[in-house]
Design a protein around this motif. Structure first.
Motif, PDB file in Angstrom:
ATOM      1  N   GLY A   1       0.713  -1.326  -0.171  1.00 12.08           N
ATOM      2  CA  GLY A   1      -0.110  -0.056   0.093  1.00 12.08           C
ATOM      3  C   GLY A   1       0.941   1.144  -0.054  1.00 12.08           C
ATOM      4  N   ALA A   2       1.972   1.192   0.700  1.00 16.46           N
ATOM      5  CA  ALA A   2       2.767   2.532   0.935  1.00 16.46           C
ATOM      6  C   ALA A   2       3.641   2.716  -0.495  1.00 16.46           C
ATOM      7  N   LEU A   3       4.027   1.591  -1.162  1.00 14.39           N
ATOM      8  CA  LEU A   3       4.569   1.698  -2.595  1.00 14.39           C
ATOM      9  C   LEU A   3       3.897   2.248  -3.457  1.00 14.39           C
TER      10      LEU A   3
ATOM     11  N   LEU B   1       1.564  11.100   5.209  1.00 14.40           N
ATOM     12  CA  LEU B   1       0.299  10.394   5.188  1.00 14.40           C
ATOM     13  C   LEU B   1       0.507   9.019   4.954  1.00 14.40           C
ATOM     14  N   ILE B   2       1.549   8.582   4.029  1.00 13.54           N
ATOM     15  CA  ILE B   2       1.784   7.275   3.804  1.00 13.54           C
ATOM     16  C   ILE B   2       2.381   6.655   4.818  1.00 13.54           C
TER      17      ILE B   2
ATOM     18  N   PHE C   1      -0.236   2.688  11.031  1.00 12.59           N
ATOM     19  CA  PHE C   1      -1.651   2.333  11.611  1.00 12.59           C
ATOM     20  C   PHE C   1      -1.813   0.786  11.053  1.00 12.59           C
ATOM     21  N   ILE C   2      -1.692   0.449  10.007  1.00 18.15           N
ATOM     22  CA  ILE C   2      -1.833  -1.020   9.555  1.00 18.15           C
ATOM     23  C   ILE C   2      -0.880  -1.749  10.436  1.00 18.15           C
ATOM     24  N   LEU C   3       0.497  -1.382  10.735  1.00 22.37           N
ATOM     25  CA  LEU C   3       1.419  -2.445  11.252  1.00 22.37           C
ATOM     26  C   LEU C   3       1.059  -2.418  12.766  1.00 22.37           C
ATOM     27  N   SER C   4       0.126  -1.645  13.196  1.00 15.02           N
ATOM     28  CA  SER C   4      -0.210  -1.573  14.621  1.00 15.02           C
ATOM     29  C   SER C   4      -1.474  -2.384  15.119  1.00 15.02           C
ATOM     30  N   MET C   5      -1.944  -3.070  14.015  1.00 12.04           N
ATOM     31  CA  MET C   5      -3.388  -3.770  14.258  1.00 12.04           C
ATOM     32  C   MET C   5      -3.088  -4.995  15.035  1.00 12.04           C
TER      33      MET C   5
END
Length: 147
Positions: free
Chosen positions: A51-53, A66-67, A73-77
């Motif tokens: 997603g970041a790429l 923002l990226i 956030f995704i990695l913190s789930m």
């Protein structure tokens, strides 16, 4: 900060102790939370990087903060799942579950199995250990009377 890490550690241990068996699905949310957390742990790092790429390729360096925020956030789930499990593990059992714990413990002792006798108020972590032992050493139908 150390309280948060100890809660995360307790959640990770609780996820290892809790017996993820179909018989408990209808009664406890732990099975779902553990499965989702393990799935998130395995898949979300890839989702975050891809997603970041893609976003970096489409939006450029102007949107880098923002990226990175989205990636974090995704990695913190998975940590959110372990935190919930840690809080749950440290929560005292309600009276109904405490008596259920006692009934299971008595049934195990009647069959000659050694069980722990916690010297503190019963918590969900204690229930997880007892259920793990019960599912490992008793007939798989031992819960039929209670569920």
């Amino acid at each position: 900060m150390s309280a948060m890490f100890s809660t995360l550690k307790a959640g990770l241990q609780y996820s290892r102790d809790w017996p993820v068996v179909p018989q408990l699905n209808a009664v406890f949310p732990e099975n779902k939370i553990i499965r989702m957390t393990v799935f998130a742990q395995k898949t979300l790092p890839v989702v975050a990087v891809v997603g970041a790429l893609v976003q970096f390729n489409q939006l450029g360096t102007d949107q880098l903060p923002l990226i990175l925020t989205m990636m974090l956030f995704i990695l913190s789930m998975p940590f959110q799942g372990w935190y919930w499990l840690g809080k749950r593990a440290q929560t005292e059992l309600p009276p109904g579950l405490s008596s259920w714990y006692g009934e299971i413990r008595q049934k195990m002792q009647a069959q000659g199995l050694q069980t722990q006798n916690p010297q503190h108020k019963l918590r969900y972590a204690d229930l997880a250990l007892l259920l793990k032992q019960a599912f490992g050493q008793l007939d798989k139908t031992f819960l039929r009377d209670w569920l």
